[in-house]
Design a protein around this motif. Structure first.
Motif, short mmCIF file in Angstrom:
data_model
loop_
_atom_site.label_atom_id
_atom_site.label_comp_id
_atom_site.label_asym_id
_atom_site.label_seq_id
_atom_site.Cartn_x
_atom_site.Cartn_y
_atom_site.Cartn_z
N HIS A 1 33.05 53.60 44.99
CA HIS A 1 32.49 52.43 45.66
C HIS A 1 33.58 51.74 46.45
CE1 HIS A 1 34.15 50.86 41.91
NE2 HIS A 1 34.35 49.74 42.57
N LEU A 2 33.17 50.80 47.25
CA LEU A 2 34.05 50.00 48.09
C LEU A 2 34.13 48.61 47.48
CD1 LEU A 2 35.52 49.97 50.91
CD2 LEU A 2 33.40 48.98 51.79
N GLU A 3 35.33 48.20 47.08
CA GLU A 3 35.52 46.84 46.59
C GLU A 3 36.01 46.00 47.76
OE1 GLU A 3 38.69 44.47 43.86
OE2 GLU A 3 37.77 46.23 42.90
N TRP A 4 35.49 44.80 47.91
CA TRP A 4 35.90 43.96 49.01
C TRP A 4 36.00 42.50 48.57
CZ3 TRP A 4 32.76 40.10 51.16
CH2 TRP A 4 31.43 40.09 50.72
N THR A 5 36.76 41.75 49.33
CA THR A 5 36.90 40.32 49.09
C THR A 5 37.39 39.65 50.37
OG1 THR A 5 37.69 38.68 47.49
CG2 THR A 5 39.30 40.31 48.26
N VAL A 6 37.40 38.36 50.37
CA VAL A 6 37.96 37.56 51.45
C VAL A 6 38.94 36.59 50.81
CG1 VAL A 6 37.51 35.86 53.26
CG2 VAL A 6 35.92 37.75 52.90
N ILE A 7 40.14 36.53 51.37
CA ILE A 7 41.15 35.61 50.84
C ILE A 7 41.64 34.70 51.96
CG2 ILE A 7 41.88 37.17 49.02
CD1 ILE A 7 44.38 37.82 50.75
N GLY A 8 42.12 33.55 51.58
CA GLY A 8 42.73 32.65 52.54
C GLY A 8 44.17 33.06 52.78
N SER A 9 44.69 32.77 53.96
CA SER A 9 46.09 33.05 54.28
C SER A 9 46.57 32.02 55.29
CB SER A 9 46.26 34.46 54.85
OG SER A 9 45.88 34.50 56.22
N ASP A 10 47.85 32.07 55.56
CA ASP A 10 48.43 31.14 56.54
C ASP A 10 47.89 31.37 57.95
OD1 ASP A 10 49.91 30.28 54.40
OD2 ASP A 10 51.85 30.87 55.22
N ILE A 11 47.27 32.49 58.19
CA ILE A 11 46.73 32.80 59.52
C ILE A 11 45.21 32.85 59.51
CG2 ILE A 11 48.78 33.96 60.40
CD1 ILE A 11 47.40 36.64 59.59
N GLY A 12 44.58 32.33 58.46
CA GLY A 12 43.13 32.30 58.37
C GLY A 12 42.62 33.30 57.35
N PRO A 13 41.29 33.36 57.21
CA PRO A 13 40.71 34.24 56.20
C PRO A 13 40.94 35.72 56.53
CG PRO A 13 38.99 33.22 57.52
CD PRO A 13 40.29 32.62 57.95
N LEU A 14 41.29 36.48 55.50
CA LEU A 14 41.50 37.92 55.62
C LEU A 14 40.44 38.65 54.81
CD1 LEU A 14 45.36 38.16 55.09
CD2 LEU A 14 44.13 38.33 57.26
N PHE A 15 39.83 39.64 55.41
CA PHE A 15 38.89 40.54 54.73
C PHE A 15 39.70 41.72 54.22
CE2 PHE A 15 36.37 44.44 55.05
CZ PHE A 15 35.26 44.12 54.29
N LEU A 16 39.55 42.07 52.95
CA LEU A 16 40.22 43.22 52.36
C LEU A 16 39.19 44.13 51.72
CD1 LEU A 16 43.06 41.38 50.38
CD2 LEU A 16 43.18 42.27 52.70
N ALA A 17 39.37 45.44 51.87
CA ALA A 17 38.49 46.40 51.23
C ALA A 17 39.31 47.56 50.72
CB ALA A 17 37.42 46.89 52.20
N SER A 18 38.91 48.09 49.56
CA SER A 18 39.63 49.18 48.94
C SER A 18 38.67 50.21 48.38
CB SER A 18 40.52 48.64 47.82
OG SER A 18 41.32 49.66 47.28
N THR A 19 39.09 51.46 48.40
CA THR A 19 38.38 52.56 47.76
C THR A 19 39.22 53.00 46.57
OG1 THR A 19 39.48 54.32 48.99
CG2 THR A 19 37.50 53.33 50.00
N GLU A 20 38.79 54.03 45.90
CA GLU A 20 39.56 54.56 44.78
C GLU A 20 40.92 55.11 45.24
OE1 GLU A 20 37.10 57.70 46.59
OE2 GLU A 20 36.59 55.72 45.81
N GLU A 21 41.04 55.44 46.54
CA GLU A 21 42.30 55.97 47.07
C GLU A 21 43.30 54.87 47.42
OE1 GLU A 21 41.94 58.96 50.14
OE2 GLU A 21 40.00 59.56 49.31
N GLY A 22 42.82 53.70 47.75
CA GLY A 22 43.71 52.61 48.11
C GLY A 22 43.07 51.67 49.11
N LEU A 23 43.88 50.76 49.60
CA LEU A 23 43.43 49.79 50.60
C LEU A 23 42.95 50.54 51.84
CD1 LEU A 23 43.36 46.66 50.88
CD2 LEU A 23 45.58 46.84 52.00
#
Length: 191
Positions: A19-41
């Motif tokens: 499956h694809l795990e995803w989230t949104v995090i805050g950062s100094d440059i605005g919100p970042l979308f991150l997604a990862s599979t079993e292999e990595g980011l």
């Protein structure tokens, strides 16, 4: 699957199987979308928006899951490292990466960039082209930077014009300036 408003949560653990795990995090440059599979980011996106997850999940052929905030499974380490980067305490991400969203010349250039241009340094588009055996392919390198599925972690912000100009950036030139200032390459923006 759903948008960034919390869709894709099943109220419990991740779906069984890949499956694809995803989230949104805050950062100094605005919100970042991150997604990862079993292999990595697999994906980092500046200026996260609600239309990112469904096309990505469809392209990868994976169900998407967004864990409760702070309960990331695969993304816990990338989230910690990104926070450390913006706090000035991290110079290399050194994370497992899933390269399946890029191929051919683009993948070759992005891997060379990740391996050979450290924190606080820059490289010209033409020089990077020469490093991968394609002198004269500066425009193709620029296209590879624009198609980078893992910006920030694979630091396309460190690629500049050969004449010293800052060049373009998918996250916006002001974001590129902020990242280069954080790394000590440029003076901090006055605003």
């Amino acid at each position: 699957m759903g948008g960034l408003d919390g869709g894709g949560r099943d109220g419990g653990g991740p779906p069984a199987g890949p499956h694809l795990e995803w989230t949104v995090i805050g950062s100094d440059i605005g919100p970042l979308f991150l997604a990862s599979t079993e292999e990595g980011l697999v994906r980092v996106e500046f200026h996260a928006s609600t239309d990112l997850i469904d096309p990505l999940a469809a392209r990868l052929g994976l169900p998407a899951w967004r864990p409760a905030e702070g309960a990331e499974v695969r993304l816990a380490e990338p989230v910690r490292r990104i926070a450390a980067y913006f706090a000035g305490g991290l110079r290399t991400f050194d994370l497992p990466l899933d390269w399946r969203l890029t191929s051919g010349f683009n993948r070759l250039v992005l891997r060379e960039l990740a391996a050979s241009v450290p924190y606080g340094q820059v490289v010209g588009y033409g020089e990077l082209a020469a490093r991968v055996g394609r002198p004269g392919a500066a425009q193709a390198v620029g296209a590879a930077m624009g198609a980078n599925p893992l910006p920030l972690v694979v630091p396309c912000h460190r690629v500049v014009e050969n004449d010293g100009g800052i060049g373009g950036f998918g996250g916006g030139v002001e974001t590129k300036r902020a990242l280069l200032a954080l790394e000590g390459v440029l003076p901090a923006p006055l605003f």
